[in-house]
Structure formats: C-alpha cells, structure tokens
Design an enzyme around this catalytic site. Sequence first.
Site, PDB file in Angstrom:
ATOM      1  N   THR A 231      -4.150   8.770  -4.554  1.00  0.00           N
ATOM      2  CA  THR A 231      -4.214   8.937  -3.096  1.00  0.00           C
ATOM      3  C   THR A 231      -3.136   9.902  -2.617  1.00  0.00           C
ATOM      4  O   THR A 231      -3.402  10.768  -1.767  1.00  0.00           O
ATOM      5  CB  THR A 231      -4.064   7.563  -2.406  1.00  0.00           C
ATOM      6  OG1 THR A 231      -5.189   6.768  -2.787  1.00  0.00           O
ATOM      7  CG2 THR A 231      -4.052   7.692  -0.897  1.00  0.00           C
TER       8      THR A 231
ATOM      9  N   GLU B 250       0.838  -1.210   0.000  1.00  0.00           N
ATOM     10  CA  GLU B 250       0.000   0.000   0.000  1.00  0.00           C
ATOM     11  C   GLU B 250       0.870   1.257   0.000  1.00  0.00           C
ATOM     12  O   GLU B 250       0.560   2.247  -0.664  1.00  0.00           O
ATOM     13  CB  GLU B 250      -0.918  -0.034   1.225  1.00  0.00           C
ATOM     14  CG  GLU B 250      -1.768   1.197   1.447  1.00  0.00           C
ATOM     15  CD  GLU B 250      -2.937   1.316   0.481  1.00  0.00           C
ATOM     16  OE1 GLU B 250      -2.692   1.522  -0.709  1.00  0.00           O
ATOM     17  OE2 GLU B 250      -4.084   1.191   0.937  1.00  0.00           O
TER      18      GLU B 250
HETATM   19  N1  HSE Z   1      -7.160   6.840   4.532  1.00  0.00           N
HETATM   20  C1  HSE Z   1      -6.664   6.924   3.196  1.00  0.00           C
HETATM   21  C2  HSE Z   1      -6.870   8.338   2.679  1.00  0.00           C
HETATM   22  C3  HSE Z   1      -7.397   5.944   2.321  1.00  0.00           C
HETATM   23  O1  HSE Z   1      -7.998   8.813   2.792  1.00  0.00           O
HETATM   24  O2  HSE Z   1      -5.926   8.948   2.195  1.00  0.00           O
HETATM   25  C4  HSE Z   1      -6.946   5.931   0.894  1.00  0.00           C
HETATM   26  O3  HSE Z   1      -5.889   5.058   0.703  1.00  0.00           O
END
Ligand code: HSE
Length: 309
Positions: free
Chosen positions: A181, A128
Amino acid sequence: MKKIKIFSPATVANVSCGFDVLGFCLDTIGDEMIIRKTKTKGITITKIEGFDLPYEAEKNVAGVSALALIADAKPDCGFEIEIYKNIKPGSGVGSSSASAAGSVFAINELLGKPYNTTELTYFAMKGEALASGSEHADNIAPALFGGFTLVKSCTPLKVLQLPTPSELYATIIHPEIEIKTAEARAILPENVALKSAITQWANVGSLVHALHTNDYDLLSESLNDGIIEPHRKQLIPYYDAIKSESIKADPLGCSISGSGPSIFALSKGEETAKRVAEAMSSVYSKTDINFNIYVSKINTQGMRIMNNE
Ligand code: HSE
C-alpha cells in the site's frame, strides 16, 4: 468471558471514486483470530498461521492496535492473540485491517464492550498505519461496522454507515502478486486538476445517494475513478483487459480494490456476479499469473463471533 474466536472479514476500500473514504465489507473472505485473557499484562502473539508475519506485538498490526487499546483501557489483565490468516498481505482486500480491527474487536468483547465501534476504529487505525504508513480507515471501518461506510473525517474520527442494496454482490479477482500500500500511495500525484476533482466528488455524492435509494443505475453511473485508477492500473498486469472483459458480463462497475492488485466488480444479483467472475478469470487463465476469484454478498454484519468461553 476468557476466550473468544472471531471471523474478521476482508474489505474493499475506495469503491472506485471514494479514495480513502468509501469501503464495503465482504462475506466469504476473512481471517480467524482467537484471543485469550492472561494474568500477565500486555499483548503476546502466540501463533500466526497462513503467512509469515512478525510475532513482536510492536511490529504486528494486530499487536499495535491492541496495544493502543490497552494503553487507554488499562485492564487488569493481558491478552494472547492467535492469528489464522487467510487474507494474503498486500492483496488489496484489507489484510492488515482485518488483523488490526480483529484484535481490538475481540479484546473489547472480552473486556465487556467498554468502547463503541468508532473508538475501536480509532485504535485499529494505529495498526493500519504501521502497514501502510498512513492512518486511513476505509478498510477498518467496513470491517468493524459491516456494509458500506464513509469515513467523513479521520481527525476527529467520524464514520457514517451507508445502506446496502439487498441485491448487490461483489466479484473479486486477486492476481498473486504483492503491491505494498505504501508504494501504491507513493506513485499518486500531490495535486489533482479541479475539473477531475469536480467529477470525482459528484460521483461520490451520487454513489452515496444511489445506496440510499436502491438506485442500481445511478450506482453504475457513479462507479468511475478518474483520479487514482489511471496511476495505479499500471501496477496491475492485464488490468485493462480484465476490466473490458468483465464489463461484457454487465456488472454495475469495476475498479481496483483498495491499493490493488485485487480488482473488484459490483453487480446486481449473484448470477451476474458469477458471470463477471468467469469473464475476469478468462483473462488471467491465458497468462502465467496465478489468481484467486471470489463472489461475495456484501457483509452487513462485519465482525462475527464464532464462539466464546
Ligand atoms: N485507501 C487506501 C489506498 C486503501 O487506496 O491507499 C488501502 O489501504
């Protein structure tokens, strides 16, 4: 066991108020992966269908998490990975997590399950991190554990499994634009006002309580995000319109799924979730934005073994 085929589910991270800590698992959207043991050691990605992603294990999230696992397990064999991607990268429903978590789940099964689910979450976080630039587990944990999860801490890694009220359904609308992201994280402020933080952690606490007590009204009151949503909604076309239309269909709440662009709503009952889907669709139908819409029960199982040999 020499070969395993799995379904690796999509997930919704953040769940409105729980940025980087809360997540839940979807039932009807996900990738499939086939993993085989090989005599040659190491990780080889032999097939990727659906989207154009790197084949080099070190550059592929499924490869990176698998490499982290075998660096620790030191098995006397290697593994070949086939990835059949249905979850579009950058869609906001845990595409990279499905790949990262799927490969370590499958390899663990082929090795006779030497690792528990928290340990698998740890290896998957390495994959990730390649995709998002940070090691968060709020998509990976629900993909591996199923249901709702709360990542209590990443160092040391501690994941709490939360109960899933039985009548809960999710509606997801995915406009076909990509939001990376890492970019959606880069626009967030370094600091937040204490007043906003107080409201946010009260909502996280009451949301967790609502899940434990099957309190749909409290769940609805808790699904508010005053910290992340105001910054990120500008990245999602027609976000305010989608939200206000969907609210007319009476869901429990509606917010950005993960880092977007997907938007999720939670509803009590499938009928309401379907009405929310119609309301959301009506907004993008009037624009030139292509979109996908899904209604899904919450998947309390997580990863699913489709077959093995
Ligand atoms: N918590 C993460 C974000 C989830 O909102 O950036 C996406 O990978």
